[in-house]
Enzyme design. Structure first.
Site, PDB file in Angstrom:
ATOM      1  N   ASN A   1      -5.915  -4.491  -1.286  1.00  0.00           N
ATOM      2  CA  ASN A   1      -4.987  -3.945  -2.282  1.00  0.00           C
ATOM      3  C   ASN A   1      -5.741  -3.871  -3.610  1.00  0.00           C
ATOM      4  O   ASN A   1      -5.910  -4.885  -4.283  1.00  0.00           O
ATOM      5  CB  ASN A   1      -3.763  -4.866  -2.394  1.00  0.00           C
ATOM      6  CG  ASN A   1      -2.841  -4.459  -3.520  1.00  0.00           C
ATOM      7  OD1 ASN A   1      -2.958  -3.368  -4.075  1.00  0.00           O
ATOM      8  ND2 ASN A   1      -1.918  -5.342  -3.885  1.00  0.00           N
TER       9      ASN A   1
ATOM     10  N   HIS B   1       5.619  -5.174  -2.938  1.00  0.00           N
ATOM     11  CA  HIS B   1       4.690  -6.172  -3.488  1.00  0.00           C
ATOM     12  C   HIS B   1       5.386  -6.894  -4.640  1.00  0.00           C
ATOM     13  O   HIS B   1       6.161  -6.288  -5.388  1.00  0.00           O
ATOM     14  CB  HIS B   1       3.421  -5.459  -3.975  1.00  0.00           C
ATOM     15  CG  HIS B   1       2.332  -6.414  -4.325  1.00  0.00           C
ATOM     16  ND1 HIS B   1       2.319  -7.115  -5.502  1.00  0.00           N
ATOM     17  CD2 HIS B   1       1.232  -6.809  -3.649  1.00  0.00           C
ATOM     18  CE1 HIS B   1       1.248  -7.899  -5.530  1.00  0.00           C
ATOM     19  NE2 HIS B   1       0.570  -7.726  -4.411  1.00  0.00           N
TER      20      HIS B   1
ATOM     21  N   GLY C   1      -3.651 -14.018  -7.183  1.00  0.00           N
ATOM     22  CA  GLY C   1      -4.572 -13.944  -8.323  1.00  0.00           C
ATOM     23  C   GLY C   1      -4.768 -15.253  -9.052  1.00  0.00           C
ATOM     24  O   GLY C   1      -5.294 -15.260 -10.172  1.00  0.00           O
TER      25      GLY C   1
HETATM   26  C1  PEP Z   1      -2.219  -9.236  -3.724  1.00  0.00           C
HETATM   27  O1  PEP Z   1      -1.910  -8.911  -4.870  1.00  0.00           O
HETATM   28  O2  PEP Z   1      -1.746  -8.606  -2.753  1.00  0.00           O
HETATM   29  C2  PEP Z   1      -3.133 -10.348  -3.561  1.00  0.00           C
HETATM   30  C3  PEP Z   1      -3.114 -11.005  -2.448  1.00  0.00           C
HETATM   31  O3  PEP Z   1      -3.936 -10.644  -4.638  1.00  0.00           O
HETATM   32  P1  PEP Z   1      -5.098 -11.753  -4.689  1.00  0.00           P
HETATM   33  O4  PEP Z   1      -5.881 -11.658  -3.382  1.00  0.00           O
HETATM   34  O5  PEP Z   1      -5.940 -11.356  -5.864  1.00  0.00           O
HETATM   35  O6  PEP Z   1      -4.447 -13.066  -4.827  1.00  0.00           O
END
Ligand code: PEP
Length: 244
Positions: free
Chosen positions: A9, A96, A172
């Site tokens: 993503n 999401h 994140g």
């Molecule tokens: C996401 O936003 O779908 C996600 C999993 O982000 P990250 O891997 O950066 O935690």
């Protein structure tokens, strides 16, 4: 046997040159090797065409990060699922937590979008996940179960729908639930989805090369939805290579 899916993503990242370069690097890594998993990149709308060109002829699929609940019409600024299919996209991420938070998307809206995606022959990746305070107050299974019931499309099947469990507090942040906590939620989703044992359930939230192997080895984890680490081809590839 459920084939694992490793999905990137990219969120709102990448100008034209960066996006083409990243998609080309993923395509180069994927081309000469045999795969134990399905590979997917979900760039922003502006990069979809170039990303599709860059991965053409390789096993890497391309998907959108959102779509409208209608196939066409007077919806300024929106992108329909049919437009994604028309380009050659095969998947679309829906619900999401960033869209739920930034755009106030409700379960009912996510469900309507997922139904439109199916009607346009796209596979929706329906995202669910609890906030930190919901987890701290012991409500994770209740919240995720409710989102699941409200967001999954009517008429979906295990082959045509993917679910992503993404704890909001893990996105994140570098933090992840324990392996037992991840497995507990995934097993509940499999029981409660109504889609049968074959539905693929991805884990998302700070998945990276250093923790992918243990997460992907859990019995009910059928792949990953990767944010930050999908912006570096080598990290994305390392995660894909960690599929058991
Ligand atoms: C996401 O936003 O779908 C996600 C999993 O982000 P990250 O891997 O950066 O935690």
């Amino acid at each position: 046997m459920r084939r694992k899916l490793i999905a990137g993503n990219w969120k709102m990242n990448g100008l034209l040159a960066d996006g083409v370069s990243l998609a080309s690097q993923v395509a180069e890594l994927a081309k000469p090797r045999s795969h134990d998993c399905d590979l997917l990149i979900c760039p922003p709308f502006t990069l979809l065409i170039e990303a599709l060109r860059a991965v053409a002829g390789t096993p890497v699929a391309v998907g959108g990060q959102d779509c409208h609940a209608k196939l066409s019409g007077a919806h300024t600024g929106d992108v329909s699922p049919q437009m994604l299919t028309d380009l050659g996209c095969r998947y679309v991420i829906l619900g999401h937590s960033e869209r739920r938070a930034d755009h106030g998307e409700t379960d009912a809206e996510v469900k309507a979008k997922a139904e439109a995606a199916l009607a346009a022959n796209l596979t929706p990746i329906v995202c669910v996940g609890e906030t930190e305070s919901e987890r701290d107050s012991g409500k994770t299974l209740e919240v995720v179960g409710r989102q699941l019931k409200g967001s999954l499309p009517e008429g979906g099947t295990a082959e045509k729908v993917v679910i992503a469990y993404e704890p909001v507090w893990a996105i994140g942040t570098g933090r992840t639930p324990t392996l037992d906590e991840v497995e507990e939620v995934h097993a509940m989703i499999r029981r409660e989805s109504g889609l049968g044992a074959g539905v693929r359930i991805l884990y998302g939230g700070s998945m990276k090369p250093s923790n992918a192997k243990e997460l992907l080895a859990l019995p009910d984890v059928d792949g990953g939805l990767i944010g930050g680490a999908s912006l570096k081809a080598a990290d994305f590839w390392a995660i894909a290579s960690a599929c058991p």
